[in-house]
Write a protein that holds these residues in place. Structure first.
Motif, PDB file in Angstrom:
ATOM      1  N   MET A 172       0.680  -1.208  -0.087  1.00 29.29           N
ATOM      2  CA  MET A 172      -0.013  -0.044   0.021  1.00 29.29           C
ATOM      3  C   MET A 172       0.967   1.198   0.030  1.00 29.29           C
ATOM      4  N   THR A 173       2.044   1.168   0.582  1.00 35.49           N
ATOM      5  CA  THR A 173       2.895   2.446   0.812  1.00 35.49           C
ATOM      6  C   THR A 173       3.894   2.492  -0.372  1.00 35.49           C
ATOM      7  N   HIS A 174       3.810   1.461  -1.293  1.00 41.32           N
ATOM      8  CA  HIS A 174       4.756   1.663  -2.464  1.00 41.32           C
ATOM      9  C   HIS A 174       4.212   2.377  -3.599  1.00 41.32           C
ATOM     10  N   PRO A 175       4.781   3.370  -4.267  1.00 40.05           N
ATOM     11  CA  PRO A 175       4.295   4.387  -5.118  1.00 40.05           C
ATOM     12  C   PRO A 175       3.529   3.597  -6.217  1.00 40.05           C
ATOM     13  N   GLN A 176       4.244   2.802  -6.985  1.00 38.18           N
ATOM     14  CA  GLN A 176       3.513   2.253  -8.013  1.00 38.18           C
ATOM     15  C   GLN A 176       2.392   0.940  -7.626  1.00 38.18           C
ATOM     16  N   ALA A 177       2.786   0.012  -6.804  1.00 37.52           N
ATOM     17  CA  ALA A 177       2.039  -1.092  -6.359  1.00 37.52           C
ATOM     18  C   ALA A 177       0.514  -0.459  -5.452  1.00 37.52           C
ATOM     19  N   GLY A 178       0.835   0.403  -4.640  1.00 38.71           N
ATOM     20  CA  GLY A 178      -0.240   1.093  -3.918  1.00 38.71           C
ATOM     21  C   GLY A 178      -1.025   1.883  -4.825  1.00 38.71           C
ATOM     22  N   LYS A 179      -0.587   2.577  -5.708  1.00 36.61           N
ATOM     23  CA  LYS A 179      -1.589   3.332  -6.586  1.00 36.61           C
ATOM     24  C   LYS A 179      -2.388   2.438  -7.589  1.00 36.61           C
ATOM     25  N   SER A 182      -4.937   0.734  -5.116  1.00 41.88           N
ATOM     26  CA  SER A 182      -5.997   1.714  -4.978  1.00 41.88           C
ATOM     27  C   SER A 182      -6.885   1.929  -5.990  1.00 41.88           C
ATOM     28  N   GLN A 183      -6.385   2.264  -7.202  1.00 41.16           N
ATOM     29  CA  GLN A 183      -7.165   2.267  -8.452  1.00 41.16           C
ATOM     30  C   GLN A 183      -7.997   1.202  -8.679  1.00 41.16           C
ATOM     31  N   GLU A 184      -7.484  -0.161  -8.620  1.00 39.63           N
ATOM     32  CA  GLU A 184      -8.313  -1.433  -8.974  1.00 39.63           C
ATOM     33  C   GLU A 184      -9.678  -1.483  -7.844  1.00 39.63           C
ATOM     34  N   PHE A 185      -9.112  -1.215  -6.483  1.00 43.42           N
ATOM     35  CA  PHE A 185      -9.932  -1.263  -5.443  1.00 43.42           C
ATOM     36  C   PHE A 185     -11.463  -0.206  -5.758  1.00 43.42           C
ATOM     37  N   ALA A 186     -10.837   1.059  -6.066  1.00 46.53           N
ATOM     38  CA  ALA A 186     -11.890   2.072  -6.393  1.00 46.53           C
ATOM     39  C   ALA A 186     -12.731   1.355  -7.637  1.00 46.53           C
ATOM     40  N   ARG A 187     -12.281   1.024  -8.713  1.00 43.37           N
ATOM     41  CA  ARG A 187     -12.836   0.611  -9.883  1.00 43.37           C
ATOM     42  C   ARG A 187     -13.862  -0.370  -9.541  1.00 43.37           C
TER      43      ARG A 187
END
Lengths: 257, 401
Positions: A172-179, A182-187
């Motif tokens: 979650m705190t990794h720039p690319q992986a966290g993003k 988050s994007q997938e979860f929101a989608r």
């Protein structure tokens, strides 16, 4: 008494005896294990029944929760008394430097089993992040003492919830992986991922195998304790990433291997 | 007084009957080493009499990696003739590589089938059966199930039954049913059922099957395909037919492929071996006790009859090169892959085969299933079963049914 009456009474007595003998043959069990046996229900019964729990433990019966706790506390007490020269691992929280993995019954050798009796012993597994390896303590529950204590690198028993939680934080705190997460979860859910408790996670140990990716190889997964995570939403949608993190260094390894 | 004397014959016969019944039930037969169960409480003992009068006896243990381990498995025929079969039997790995190359899961060693991953079953999970618990969780369902004709000939027939023992391990999105059938004629059928939900999806049509409209596979880009993958199940079977001594492994097959005739070829495995299945030569293996004969004078044995319809081979993964590994018992050889090496043992089952002479054989059997996903895998995959047989071969002088 008339003779027919006598005969009839004798016959009645024999019949009673037969009935008693039949009852004994039918219901009195032949041995202890049969006596302990739970009678099975008829298959047409819609649901099963729950058998009574074990009262004590012996032989190859698994450790009770109490035995697991006792074994773990004996192992931790013993390790606390040992001097370890290794420094704390800066990538790991202070209270997780020595992670208690699990305790299970010590598997004795076949020769021991053939002897028919052996002491209750527990294998207590801990991961030592200071030295990157597994400590296996064999705890003798009969004597309350440590029978052996071994340290080995390379073996990686399954992850604890503590470790899975930490692996999720690394993602979650990794720039690319966290993003991406988050994007997938929101989608998938229409809500923002704010807290790790919002996602369902399964965590697997990741080792370096002949077929492993160069990233996993470079991270020395196996010598290091690595986790591969599978995420899904609470309603069951799969998040299509399979991130790997290195718990020994606290670093992210790969997103889709 | 006279009245009582006249009733004496009946009374004596009645008392005699009761006494005989009592004595026959309480006289214990002396126990041999393999007769002694390593468990004592009803919660960990499986001791079931089947409708034909046969009996299966064993102990079970919950372990962190293996899930459920069965021990001291013994079959007693309807006539009371007992044959000890296995000292230990359990799953020894579930290796799940996905067709794109990654991920590659070693479920048993790297996730664990036991502990919190073992399903806490409810009475609804176990129709007509009994749930056995460990530490407050219902781990095992045991029940007697009908299995249809035991035999049929003209108007003679017998309906057979089996003792069913299973547990369920929740691994990622999968549920594996670790399932054992113990038939009333002495046959054992180990099985795994794979169910639950699909784990992976892909947009690459080469590595999957198009599965539109599934909630589980809602990809951000591209069309959804359920990722195809393998389930490679491995069992560790520590046979001890009639006890630990005098056990020998023999391979049975038939020469004469592409010809009219078939010739029986038997070969004894004196040292450790790894072999593939061979459907065209009907290859199977048996463990026999050379010193234990049935009443016909034949060596008692159990035969492993494979049922592999998919074979997964990968040069980089040596444990996939063969389907049966025969090894000498070694306490640190536990799992088919990712085996702990600290005790001086190999990392995988192919390393365990290193020319040791076999005096106490352990059989490692692998069974593979390539799962090509389908629309019907949504919302839950129908249980997919893989199984094979351990069949008595001359364990008895006649059919036991």
């Amino acid at each position: 008494m008339r003779s027919t009456q006598v005969v009839l009474k004798n016959v009645a007595l024999v019949a009673l005896g037969m009935l008693a003998a039949f009852a004994i043959m039918r219901w009195l069990p032949t041995d202890r294990s049969a006596q302990a046996q739970q009678e099975l229900l008829m298959p047409e019964q819609a649901v099963g029944v729950v058998a009574a729990p074990a009262k004590g433990r012996t032989g190859t019966e698994p450790l009770s929760t109490d035995e697991q706790k006792t074994a773990a506390s004996i192992a931790l007490k013993y390790l606390g008394s040992q001097r370890v020269s290794a420094k704390d691992n800066p990538a790991v929280p202070a209270d997780q430097q020595l992670e208690l993995l699990f305790a299970e019954r010590h598997e004795e050798s076949k020769a021991t089993y053939a002897r028919g009796a052996w002491e209750r012993r527990a294998d207590v597994y801990l991961y030592d992040y200071r030295r990157d390896g597994v400590i296996l303590n064999v705890v003798n529950l009969a004597t309350g003492k440590i029978d052996s204590s071994d340290f080995a690198r390379g073996a990686q028993p399954p992850l604890t919830q503590n470790e899975i939680d930490r692996a999720v934080q690394i993602v979650m705190t990794h720039p690319q992986a966290g993003k991406t997460l988050s994007q997938e979860f929101a989608r998938l859910t229409g809500t923002n991922l704010k807290d790790a408790s919002q996602v369902e996670v399964a965590g697997f140990i990741q080792l370096t195998d002949p077929s492993s990716s160069p990233l996993v190889r470079a991270a020395s997964c196996g010598s290091h304790r690595c986790a591969q995570l599978l995420f899904s939403t609470p309603s069951g949608e799969m998040v299509s990433i399979t991130p790997i993190v290195d718990l020994s260094t606290g670093l992210f390894v790969s997103l889709n291997n | 007084m006279r009245k009582l004397r006249m009733l004496m014959p009946g009374l004596l016969v009645a008392l005699g009957l009761v006494a005989v019944a009592l004595i026959s039930r309480t006289m214990a037969t002396p126990a041999a080493a393999t007769d002694r169960l390593p468990c004592a409480s009803a919660a960990f003992t499986i001791n079931e009499r089947l409708p034909n009068g046969a009996r299966w006896t064993m102990c079970w243990e919950e372990r962190f990696r293996e899930g459920v381990v069965l021990r001291s498995i013994k079959y007693t025929s309807p006539a009371g003739e007992a044959v000890f079969v296995l000292s230990q039997a359990n799953l020894a790995q579930i290796f799940v590589p996905y067709d794109p190359g990654t991920p590659r899961f070693h479920d048993l060693s790297d996730y664990g089938l036991g502990d919190s991953h073992l399903n806490n079953m409810t009475p609804a999970d176990c129709p007509g059966g009994v749930l056995l618990q460990n530490n407050g969780r219902n781990i095992i369902c045991k029940t007697i199930v009908p299995v249809g004709y035991g035999y049929k000939y003209y108007d003679t027939q017998k309906q057979a039954s089996a003792l069913q023992v299973f547990s369920v391990s929740h691994i990622g999105a999968y549920n594996y049913i670790n399932h054992w059938l113990f038939y009333d004629d002495g046959t054992i059928e180990p099985a795994v059922g794979a169910t639950g939900q699909l784990q992976m999806c892909t947009s690459n049509p080469q590595h999957g099957w198009r599965i539109d409209g599934q909630q589980r596979c809602t990809l951000s880009s591209g069309q959804p395909y359920g990722t195809s993958h393998m389930h490679n199940y491995y069992w560790r079977l520590d046979f001890d037919i009639n006890g630990i001594s005098n056990n020998v492994v023999e391979q049975i097959e038939f020469s004469g492929n592409q010809t009219e005739q078939r010739q029986l070829v038997q070969s004894t495995m004196l040292s450790e071996q790894k072999v593939q299945v061979s459907p065209t030569t009907f290859r199977s293996w048996r463990v026999k006790n050379t010193a234990a004969l049935n009443s016909d004078g034949h060596q008692r044995s159990y035969e492993l009859i494979p049922d592999n319809y998919h074979n997964f081979r990968n040069t980089n993964e040596p444990w996939t090169q063969n389907d049966l590994y025969v090894t000498q018992y070694n306490p640190c050889e536990l799992w088919a892959t990712h085996n702990p090496t600290s005790g001086g043992c190999g990392d995988d089952v192919s390393d365990f085969v290193n020319d040791q002479t076999i005096t106490d054989p352990v059989l490692w059997y692998g069974l593979s299933f390539h799962h090509l996903t389908r629309d019907e895998d949504d919302p839950y995959m129908s249980s997919h079963w893989n199984s094979y047989l351990l069949v008595p071969r001359d364990a008895f002088a006649a059919q036991q049914r």
